[in-house]
Design an enzyme around this catalytic site. Structure first.
Site, PDB file in Angstrom:
ATOM      1  N   LYS A  84       0.842  -1.209   0.000  1.00 18.05           N
ATOM      2  CA  LYS A  84       0.000   0.000   0.000  1.00 18.05           C
ATOM      3  C   LYS A  84       0.869   1.248   0.000  1.00 18.05           C
ATOM      4  O   LYS A  84       0.632   2.187  -0.759  1.00 18.05           O
ATOM      5  CB  LYS A  84      -0.901  -0.008   1.238  1.00 18.05           C
ATOM      6  N   ASN A  85       1.892   1.233   0.856  1.00 15.58           N
ATOM      7  CA  ASN A  85       2.692   2.444   1.017  1.00 15.58           C
ATOM      8  C   ASN A  85       3.648   2.702  -0.145  1.00 15.58           C
ATOM      9  O   ASN A  85       4.337   3.726  -0.169  1.00 15.58           O
ATOM     10  CB  ASN A  85       3.443   2.406   2.353  1.00 15.58           C
ATOM     11  N   CYS A 112      -6.068  12.405  12.371  1.00 15.82           N
ATOM     12  CA  CYS A 112      -6.002  10.955  12.286  1.00 15.82           C
ATOM     13  C   CYS A 112      -5.999  10.425  13.701  1.00 15.82           C
ATOM     14  O   CYS A 112      -5.363  10.992  14.571  1.00 15.82           O
ATOM     15  CB  CYS A 112      -4.739  10.543  11.562  1.00 15.82           C
ATOM     16  N   ARG A 129      -0.181  13.984  13.726  1.00 16.80           N
ATOM     17  CA  ARG A 129       0.386  13.901  12.383  1.00 16.80           C
ATOM     18  C   ARG A 129       0.446  15.251  11.657  1.00 16.80           C
ATOM     19  O   ARG A 129      -0.253  15.487  10.679  1.00 16.80           O
ATOM     20  CB  ARG A 129      -0.381  12.862  11.562  1.00 16.80           C
ATOM     21  N   ASP A 171       3.839   0.139  12.095  1.00 13.60           N
ATOM     22  CA  ASP A 171       2.694  -0.506  11.437  1.00 13.60           C
ATOM     23  C   ASP A 171       2.554  -1.984  11.808  1.00 13.60           C
ATOM     24  O   ASP A 171       1.590  -2.628  11.390  1.00 13.60           O
ATOM     25  CB  ASP A 171       2.801  -0.362   9.909  1.00 13.60           C
ATOM     26  N   ARG A 221      -8.725  -0.603   4.069  1.00 12.32           N
ATOM     27  CA  ARG A 221      -7.821   0.443   3.555  1.00 12.32           C
ATOM     28  C   ARG A 221      -6.463  -0.157   3.188  1.00 12.32           C
ATOM     29  O   ARG A 221      -5.782   0.366   2.302  1.00 12.32           O
ATOM     30  CB  ARG A 221      -7.598   1.528   4.620  1.00 12.32           C
TER      31      ARG A 221
END
Ligand code: UD1
Length: 417
Positions: free
Chosen positions: A22-23, A116, A121, A304, A396
């Site tokens: 994803k990143n 978030c 952030r 993560d 997501r």
């Protein structure tokens, strides 16, 4: 409202295939804006976040065609408009379009990214970097506007190796005049992957994946294709699933180098691993030991993976301590785990975990993306039924997660309840 329901206790076996990261996919989609033409991304993970970023780009005129695992982005008709604020606020990674759009149009206005739940952030490092490249920044009414007739290469020292700021500034600098040096840059593998894509478009980026990135600006960039790297966080999640269910599984689509901090900790706990070419066999059938974990920028232990690791440690006899140094509010999953019978005490940025014999299934919620993955892991090991709500968070960042676990033998389903 969709929910994931798991009946815990099944052993896992077989092979799981990891999707693309994803990143990596998100910044690569954004970087395609720099080409003024058509870029193709192959084998992309079709995640909810990919659809959101595509909508953000469509809202400023990009033509994006998503077909199975291929994304074709034609940015020749992009205009210097304002992307739909509601979409930008939905996902922080949307802010990455600031760098390439400013570079391409000399001016860009975008909504500040939304709050978030894992932390405040801020975007100060992104903006300080843009200013160093010669941009004027105006902040007000929830928007940020940047202007620079042409960005000028500069030396930028990041106070913290922020992934997003490193990527945004790299994309801003590839068409700046002269040389840019980003020091204390983030070293995550996804940054190197973005640089690979930028270089295939004709950029001159060296050092991505290390703390010092040098970028020599060019006048224009061409169309390019890219296949993103595998998702190390998804792979790590399945590795921990093997540990928590005391099973042996094969994970295909891994780069050992990217998984080093995770492999090191799981090995310390007593999980055995056989590392092959692009795959890893994880054997969690041994008695496991507690460990202490501190999340750090890459190559440290990834934030993560912190929530999934917490689920695993809840079932390991003895005391483990997790210290979260990246995000100040990333322990929301601990409350949910305690509802399942875990014994976690929070003290500021640390969580002290006393392993329990058994977790017990109950109704829990996905508090955020990785917190949601942690709920799946604990549900797989718990006695009885676990029902997870708010699973849009999980979608997501994980492709067909329940299908992948089902194929490994888990009793897991998604229902619209
Ligand atoms: C990226 C990842 C996310 C991961 C995180 C840390 C993507 C799309 N997301 O998020 O999955 O959890 O890296 O590995 O790649 N910070 C500032 N000022 C800034 C920017 C960041 O203070 O201008 C702080 C943040 O508040 C946070 C820390 O730096 O405490 C790390 O953030 P950063 O590395 O920027 O994370 P993201 O790029 O948002």
């Amino acid at each position: 409202m969709e929910r994931i329901v798991i009946k815990g206790g099944s052993k896992l076996s077989g092979t799981v295939k990891i999707s693309s990261a994803k990143n990596s996919v998100l910044p690569v989609i954004v970087a395609s804006v720099l080409s003024c033409g058509r870029c193709e991304i192959d084998s992309s993970a079709m995640l909810e976040d990919v659809h959101v970023i595509s909508e953000v780009l469509r809202s400023i005129g990009a033509d994006i065609c998503i077909n199975k695992e291929k994304i074709i982005i034609d940015s020749s008709h992009i205009r210097n408009g304002e992307p739909t604020g509601e979409l930008v606020r939905k996902m922080r990674a949307s802010f990455l379009i600031m760098g390439p759009m400013l570079s391409r149009f000399g001016r860009f206005k975008i909504s500040l990214p939304g709050g978030c739940n894992i932390g405040t952030r801020p975007i100060d490092l992104h903006l300080k970097g843009m200013i160093a490249l010669g941009a004027d920044i105006i902040l007000g009414h929830g928007y940020v506007e940047a202007k620079a007739s042409r960005l000028i290469g500069s030396k930028i020292y990041l106070d913290f190796p922020s992934v997003g700021a490193t990527e945004n500034l790299m994309m801003a600098a590839v068409m700046a005049e002269g040389e840019t040096i980003i020091e204390n840059a983030a070293e995550e593998p996804e940054i190197e992957d973005l640089a690979t894509f930028l270089n295939s478009m004709g950029s001159q980026v060296v050092g991505a994946g290390t703390g010092t990135i040098k970028i020599l600006g060019v006048n224009n960039l061409k169309e390019a294709n890219h296949t993103p790297i595998f998702d190390r966080i998804e792979a790590g999640t399945f590795m921990m699933a093997a540990g928590i269910t005391k099973s042996k599984i094969k994970i295909e689509g891994v780069n050992e180098e990217h998984l080093k901090p995770i492999i090191a900790k799981l090995t310390e706990m007593g999980i055995s691993m056989e590392i092959g070419n692009n795959n890893i066999i994880v054997d969690g059938t041994n008695e496991l030991r507690p460990v202490d974990i501190k999340t750090m920028p890459y190559p440290g232990f990834p934030t993560d993976m912190q929530a999934q690791m917490m689920s695993l440690l809840c079932t390991v006899k003895g005391t483990s301590v997790i210290t979260e140094t990246i995000f100040e509010n990333r322990f929301m999953h601990a409350t949910e785990l305690n509802r399942m019978g875990a014994n976690i005490k929070l003290d500021g940025r640390s969580a002290v975990i006393e392993g329990v014999k058994k977790l017990s299934g109950c109704e829990v919620k996905a508090t955020d993306l990785r917190g949601g993955a942690a709920m799946i892991l604990s549900g797989l090991a718990a006695e009885g039924k676990t029902e997870i709500s708010d699973i849009y968070h999980i979608d997501r960042g994980y492709v067909n997660i329940e299908e992948k676990f089902k194929k490994l033998g888990a009793d897991i389903d998604r229902y619209d309840i």
